[in-house]
Design a protein around this motif. Structure first.
Motif, PDB file in Angstrom:
ATOM      1  N   LEU A  91       0.815  -1.216   0.000  1.00  0.00           N
ATOM      2  CA  LEU A  91       0.000   0.000   0.000  1.00  0.00           C
ATOM      3  C   LEU A  91       0.849   1.266   0.000  1.00  0.00           C
ATOM      4  CD1 LEU A  91      -2.837  -1.253   2.335  1.00  0.00           C
ATOM      5  CD2 LEU A  91      -2.913  -0.889  -0.143  1.00  0.00           C
ATOM      6  N   ASP A  92       2.064   1.163   0.535  1.00  0.00           N
ATOM      7  CA  ASP A  92       2.965   2.326   0.492  1.00  0.00           C
ATOM      8  C   ASP A  92       3.118   2.838  -0.947  1.00  0.00           C
ATOM      9  OD1 ASP A  92       3.342   1.894   3.193  1.00  0.00           O
ATOM     10  OD2 ASP A  92       5.359   1.013   2.976  1.00  0.00           O
ATOM     11  N   ILE A  93       3.173   1.909  -1.886  1.00  0.00           N
ATOM     12  CA  ILE A  93       3.404   2.330  -3.276  1.00  0.00           C
ATOM     13  C   ILE A  93       2.259   3.177  -3.810  1.00  0.00           C
ATOM     14  CG2 ILE A  93       5.001   0.446  -3.850  1.00  0.00           C
ATOM     15  CD1 ILE A  93       2.701  -1.026  -5.210  1.00  0.00           C
ATOM     16  N   PHE A  94       1.081   3.034  -3.227  1.00  0.00           N
ATOM     17  CA  PHE A  94      -0.031   3.902  -3.642  1.00  0.00           C
ATOM     18  C   PHE A  94       0.117   5.283  -3.023  1.00  0.00           C
ATOM     19  CE2 PHE A  94      -1.500  -0.355  -4.409  1.00  0.00           C
ATOM     20  CZ  PHE A  94      -2.164  -0.247  -5.621  1.00  0.00           C
ATOM     21  N   GLU A  95       0.503   5.296  -1.764  1.00  0.00           N
ATOM     22  CA  GLU A  95       0.697   6.594  -1.094  1.00  0.00           C
ATOM     23  C   GLU A  95       1.807   7.392  -1.760  1.00  0.00           C
ATOM     24  OE1 GLU A  95       1.200   5.671   3.059  1.00  0.00           O
ATOM     25  OE2 GLU A  95      -0.973   5.841   3.392  1.00  0.00           O
ATOM     26  N   ARG A 113      -6.645  -0.351   5.930  1.00  0.00           N
ATOM     27  CA  ARG A 113      -5.871   0.670   5.211  1.00  0.00           C
ATOM     28  C   ARG A 113      -6.328   0.770   3.755  1.00  0.00           C
ATOM     29  NH1 ARG A 113       0.441   0.407   4.548  1.00  0.00           N
ATOM     30  NH2 ARG A 113       0.817   2.442   3.557  1.00  0.00           N
ATOM     31  N   VAL A 114      -6.719  -0.360   3.167  1.00  0.00           N
ATOM     32  CA  VAL A 114      -7.260  -0.307   1.814  1.00  0.00           C
ATOM     33  C   VAL A 114      -8.486   0.605   1.793  1.00  0.00           C
ATOM     34  CG1 VAL A 114      -8.430  -1.621  -0.010  1.00  0.00           C
ATOM     35  CG2 VAL A 114      -6.390  -2.573   1.080  1.00  0.00           C
ATOM     36  N   ALA A 115      -9.383   0.393   2.755  1.00  0.00           N
ATOM     37  CA  ALA A 115     -10.612   1.202   2.804  1.00  0.00           C
ATOM     38  C   ALA A 115     -10.260   2.686   2.956  1.00  0.00           C
ATOM     39  CB  ALA A 115     -11.497   0.737   3.956  1.00  0.00           C
ATOM     40  N   GLN A 116      -9.268   2.969   3.793  1.00  0.00           N
ATOM     41  CA  GLN A 116      -8.863   4.364   4.026  1.00  0.00           C
ATOM     42  C   GLN A 116      -8.308   4.992   2.744  1.00  0.00           C
ATOM     43  OE1 GLN A 116      -9.392   6.059   6.963  1.00  0.00           O
ATOM     44  NE2 GLN A 116      -8.882   7.758   5.587  1.00  0.00           N
ATOM     45  N   LEU A 117      -7.461   4.253   2.035  1.00  0.00           N
ATOM     46  CA  LEU A 117      -6.852   4.797   0.818  1.00  0.00           C
ATOM     47  C   LEU A 117      -7.887   4.992  -0.296  1.00  0.00           C
ATOM     48  CD1 LEU A 117      -3.471   2.796   0.713  1.00  0.00           C
ATOM     49  CD2 LEU A 117      -3.814   5.212   1.310  1.00  0.00           C
ATOM     50  N   VAL A 118      -8.896   4.135  -0.299  1.00  0.00           N
ATOM     51  CA  VAL A 118      -9.974   4.326  -1.273  1.00  0.00           C
ATOM     52  C   VAL A 118     -10.731   5.602  -0.936  1.00  0.00           C
ATOM     53  CG1 VAL A 118     -12.180   3.424  -2.095  1.00  0.00           C
ATOM     54  CG2 VAL A 118     -10.222   1.895  -1.870  1.00  0.00           C
ATOM     55  N   VAL A 365     -16.686  -8.424   4.756  1.00  0.00           N
ATOM     56  CA  VAL A 365     -16.423  -6.981   4.689  1.00  0.00           C
ATOM     57  C   VAL A 365     -17.286  -6.311   5.740  1.00  0.00           C
ATOM     58  CG1 VAL A 365     -16.867  -4.920   3.300  1.00  0.00           C
ATOM     59  CG2 VAL A 365     -15.761  -6.913   2.260  1.00  0.00           C
ATOM     60  N   ILE A 366     -16.646  -5.563   6.613  1.00  0.00           N
ATOM     61  CA  ILE A 366     -17.426  -4.786   7.575  1.00  0.00           C
ATOM     62  C   ILE A 366     -16.984  -3.335   7.493  1.00  0.00           C
ATOM     63  CG2 ILE A 366     -17.976  -6.665   9.168  1.00  0.00           C
ATOM     64  CD1 ILE A 366     -15.553  -5.788  10.826  1.00  0.00           C
ATOM     65  N   GLN A 367     -17.713  -2.474   8.169  1.00  0.00           N
ATOM     66  CA  GLN A 367     -17.467  -1.042   8.086  1.00  0.00           C
ATOM     67  C   GLN A 367     -15.979  -0.728   8.218  1.00  0.00           C
ATOM     68  OE1 GLN A 367     -20.454   0.536   7.409  1.00  0.00           O
ATOM     69  NE2 GLN A 367     -18.954   1.947   6.576  1.00  0.00           N
ATOM     70  N   GLY A 368     -15.464  -0.011   7.254  1.00  0.00           N
ATOM     71  CA  GLY A 368     -14.068   0.416   7.338  1.00  0.00           C
ATOM     72  C   GLY A 368     -13.057  -0.637   6.946  1.00  0.00           C
ATOM     73  N   ARG A 369     -13.527  -1.767   6.443  1.00  0.00           N
ATOM     74  CA  ARG A 369     -12.572  -2.816   6.036  1.00  0.00           C
ATOM     75  C   ARG A 369     -12.957  -3.384   4.677  1.00  0.00           C
ATOM     76  NH1 ARG A 369      -9.001  -4.669   9.707  1.00  0.00           N
ATOM     77  NH2 ARG A 369      -9.297  -3.914  11.823  1.00  0.00           N
ATOM     78  N   LEU A 370     -12.125  -3.137   3.691  1.00  0.00           N
ATOM     79  CA  LEU A 370     -12.382  -3.650   2.353  1.00  0.00           C
ATOM     80  C   LEU A 370     -11.539  -4.915   2.172  1.00  0.00           C
ATOM     81  CD1 LEU A 370     -14.262  -2.668   0.171  1.00  0.00           C
ATOM     82  CD2 LEU A 370     -12.384  -1.420  -0.853  1.00  0.00           C
ATOM     83  N   ALA A 371     -12.134  -6.027   2.589  1.00  0.00           N
ATOM     84  CA  ALA A 371     -11.318  -7.221   2.815  1.00  0.00           C
ATOM     85  C   ALA A 371     -11.085  -8.083   1.574  1.00  0.00           C
ATOM     86  CB  ALA A 371     -11.966  -8.073   3.894  1.00  0.00           C
ATOM     87  N   ALA A 440     -17.172   3.152  -1.768  1.00  0.00           N
ATOM     88  CA  ALA A 440     -16.013   2.958  -2.642  1.00  0.00           C
ATOM     89  C   ALA A 440     -16.374   3.158  -4.110  1.00  0.00           C
ATOM     90  CB  ALA A 440     -15.423   1.562  -2.422  1.00  0.00           C
ATOM     91  N   GLY A 441     -17.650   3.486  -4.363  1.00  0.00           N
ATOM     92  CA  GLY A 441     -18.062   3.721  -5.743  1.00  0.00           C
ATOM     93  C   GLY A 441     -18.085   2.465  -6.594  1.00  0.00           C
TER      94      GLY A 441
END
Lengths: 549, 549
Positions: A91-95, A113-118, A365-371, A440-441
């Motif tokens: 995920l660092d590579i996306f940031e 963190r995936v959910a946050q970055l989305v 998948v629960i709130q805040g987690r895109l699993a 997440a659209g």
């Protein structure tokens, strides 16, 4: 009529040009460890589609750390393909702007963190796939331009030896190599001759000796100490109400505690019921340590493995009649083949979930987690192309149609204790996945197993035979009846429960000969990791974090 | 707790013993051509499960001829696994008692004899699978003890080069090699170095130089001369009523004349409609010669190939941007991967059939012919594990459920001219497959595509949107409306047709802008095999039987 000005080998020319850029870095196919970032600079271009072995277990972590060090001015906007988003630098590579878009299958530990970055707009999700679906697309519309994979060793021709964790490596490599892509393999060591060839050297462009052996996660190890009496009850209900009732011989187990309890009850409770040899002979699953007692007791004939499991190598090597092994003695796993076997050659999937809605849809998948769900959607769906019969599969037939046509059905089972740890109801009015998907659209809410694919639902209340429901409304009544004292469950009335039992849509424990008072941890064939080691005759070497001695 | 008397390596010991028997026959892995029958005597045992590359196209025909020569006193009751029962000796071995049981996927040219041998009790059918299902079982409950495969060349280490017809070879070999099975490969020649490695030598026990190159069937070649104005009409209806309507970009075509006509209309009719780049960009299919004009006209981005096609090698090698090719320049096909892509990565299957019943079930099995369906059941079924969206797939969604859950659906299309050649109705009251299945003692009638998986049915009457049918009765009305003047069609009334059109379940040609009067062979981009050669710039080398000059 051919247009002679069209170029039909742009991919090949492009590859040749990139290889030229890297020529000074390699001796044959071998690139020095310290030149890895330079290699990536040489062979990558902005916008490339890159498959990184972010695998379910095995991680090309040396290469992912190198990728995180490339210059975002030179390499940016990559489109990443991961089986599993497993490590921080994935995920660092996306940031850092190195990557922008991702298609993946699983993101367990990184799901928050995936959910946050989305949310931030830093990471764009193509889709969340099941493994076999993601590989399939690599062979068609998502062919990787660069693949970064991991193996145990390579020879100077690039032949790769993966040992027990073959997993996705041949698949990713093939999909890349034959589309004019570039394959880079990190290996623990370069040797004169590999113990066996898991990937032909022809398919590999560069090999790099990693700074340390690749990471492998013991994802399929569950400590029997974590199993409660409730898990035992759920396991007893499932064995009697599903396995025994339908005479299920071939199956897949997920990684949950419920199925771990089933594995440990086979040599005890299953044996008492006289089921040995009649159920659970053929499996598609990783080498679960909790299956050792059943294997040692002679329950298991064959296992088709998605991947390996940390600590199980010596045990598996000593049981070649059960596991696929190579001339080197170690496991040959293959996630693509085992996922196919799970789809087409097994009669049943049994999984666990975090949420079930009133129609039987389930998701982790629960709130805040895109699993993401890894193999579950593929394994937990009816294989409608299947044309061979078996007693369990045929037992779910609705009978011959008016025109003489008939088919069986795969058993898709979810085990769902009514409340999760922390007293959150598992039975919910709506899956969190719906809101997560909207945020997440995504076109679709990330549902793991759809309610209309689910044939059986088990809670501590009993077993629901959803495949017998004639309407959505009837399916909802079964789910409610199983939902206990959750809000969803409170809608169920005693009269409805009686009607469902009478019509064969619901079985309470007594209806299938299960006495909850007998549901006790003492029934488990092993109560701790060290008892599993004993069962294995000392062949199982548990990872340090599971050792208690 | 381990039972120390249990042997866990019986398979490996058994293999070692068999290899010892064969030791005198081989120099390294190489067995002289003349010793092949002796080799089979040495390594086979009665009752063995044997996978013979009876493939869709490529045939291990030298080995099958050798197998037919073994002594039935020594080798008998074999359980054969064939992708395709393609050659006479595939059945001779049953008549001679060498083999007794078979699991297979396709038996096109031998289907009448298969039916006869089943009738006689000479041949016992396990099941008729779709390819991916059969491979899946090879990895679980049907692991072969012996595999007999074919390749173009091998080196002395057993590394195999298959050229464009890789097809099933790596799959069968892997499933055998890692289960202590024995792999024997026939090759056209033994060389010092193979042009590329398609199967690692590690996985191969013996190689034999065949007496002549392996047989390959040009199964996917259809002569444009055989296309009629009716095929053109059906193709126009399908393009407008399905491809254009749903914006289908990724798809599979069967081998029928109807789909051949579609392929040849893309650069003409499709171009006029402005559809280039908007439909049909990604394909899972063999290198169909009839696709050459569409490829040359820039319609096609990627093809994932199940196998090769006779005569297409030079053309494919010159189009590496479209086809997966190796460093040797030739096609890399892979039936397992391409079938997965057809299942999970394409939006649509379009097939042809010999019979359709009033509920939309279809089959190519007819009285006296036990044919099997190859890839059609896998490709022609909804992939319920799919979790990525696309415009075409999502267009078939029934909308969001009450709980926010939604899914799209694969387009499964059958094109069915109302009468077959010979004036037999294609629309029948009941599939012959039902009686054939009963006669053969099968649990299930051999249905190719089930009516409830079928989303669109096209006849010269128009296009039926079966996925919109809300009930079985409504589905039956659509099928009848399409069945023309067959007995099934005569049940349809003009009032019903009007109602179905109004509700969007049926489109007549005029409803979708198709003028039957314009449906003319002259619209085809090529009218003969030699015009296909022209389109290819001379790169296509048609097999002799298709040459008219």
């Amino acid at each position: 009529m051919t247009d002679n000005t069209t170029l039909w080998d742009t991919g090949r020319r492009d590859k040749a040009e990139r290889l030229r850029q890297a020529a000074g870095l390699a001796t044959g196919k071998i690139v020095p460890t310290g030149s890895t970032v330079d290699l990536l600079h040489a062979v990558m271009r902005p916008g490339d589609r890159v498959a990184l072995e972010g695998n379910n277990q095995k991680q090309a972590d040396f290469l992912s750390r190198a990728l995180a060090q490339v210059d975002p001015e030179r390499i940016h906007d990559l489109h990443m393909l991961f089986s599993s988003i497993a490590r921080p630098e994935h995920l660092d590579i996306f940031e850092d702007g190195i990557a922008r878009k991702v298609d993946f299958a699983f993101s367990g530990p990184q799901s928050a963190r995936v959910a946050q970055l989305v949310d931030d707009g830093t990471l764009q999700v193509g889709a969340i796939h099941t493994y076999l679906e993601l590989y399939s697309r690599m062979y068609l519309d998502l062919a990787p331009k660069v693949a970064l994979v991991a193996a145990v060793s390579a020879d100077r021709d690039g032949n790769l030896y993966t040992g027990p964790n073959t997993e996705d490596t041949p698949t990713i490599t093939e999909a890349t190599a034959f589309r004019s892509g570039i394959v880079i393999a990190q290996v623990n060591e370069i040797v004169d001759k590999v113990p066996r060839v898991d990937v032909p050297g022809d398919w590999v462009d560069f090999i790099v000796e990693a700074d340390r052996p690749f990471e492998v996660e013991p994802l399929f190890t569950r400590d029997p100490r974590d199993l409660t009496d409730v898990h035992v009850l759920l396991a007893m209900l499932t064995i009697r109400g599903v396995y025994e009732r339908h005479q299920v011989t071939s199956l897949n187990h997920g990684v949950g505690l419920d199925t771990a309890a089933i594995e440990l009850l086979l040599p005890t409770y299953g044996e008492q019921l006289g089921l040995k040899g009649r159920i659970c002979t053929h499996w598609a699953l990783n080498p679960h340590p909790n299956l050792i007692p059943a294997i040692e007791s002679g329950w298991v004939e064959q296992i088709s493995a998605f991947g390996g499991e940390v600590g199980m190598s010596r045990y598996v090597a000593a049981r070649p009649d059960i596991f696929a092994t190579g001339p080197d003695g170690s496991l040959r796993s293959n996630r693509m083949a085992a996922q196919s076997a799970g789809l087409y050659a097994t009669d049943m999937f049994v999984g666990s979930t975090l949420q079930v809605d009133p129609e039987g849809n389930s998701s982790t998948v629960i709130q805040g987690r895109l699993a993401g769900f890894g193999g579950a959607p593929n394994l937990g769906a009816d294989s409608r192309g299947r044309r061979h019969s078996s007693p369990a599969w045929f037992d779910l037939s609705e009978g011959r149609g008016q025109l003489g046509v008939e088919r069986g059905r795969k058993l898709v089972v979810q085990i769902a204790e009514t409340f999760n740890a922390g007293s959150e109801p598992k039975f919910v009015e709506q899956l969190d996945a719906v809101a997560v998907g909207d945020n997440a659209g995504m076109d679709l809410a990330p549902v793991m197993v759809y309610g209309d694919d689910l044939t059986h639902l088990v809670s501590e209340v009993g077993v629901g035979y959803l495949y017998k429901a004639q309407s959505l409304d009837e399916r909802r009544r079964v789910v409610s009846a199983l939902a206990g004292v959750t809000p969803v469950g409170r809608r169920s009335t005693p009269e409805e429960v009686d009607a469902l039992r009478r019509d064969g849509l619901l079985a309470l424990p007594a209806d299938i000969g299960v006495r909850p008072a007998e549901a006790n941890r003492s029934l488990l064939a092993a109560h701790s990791i060290d008892e599993l080691v004993d069962w294995s005759g000392g062949l199982y070497d548990p990872p340090a974090k599971f050792r208690s001695w």
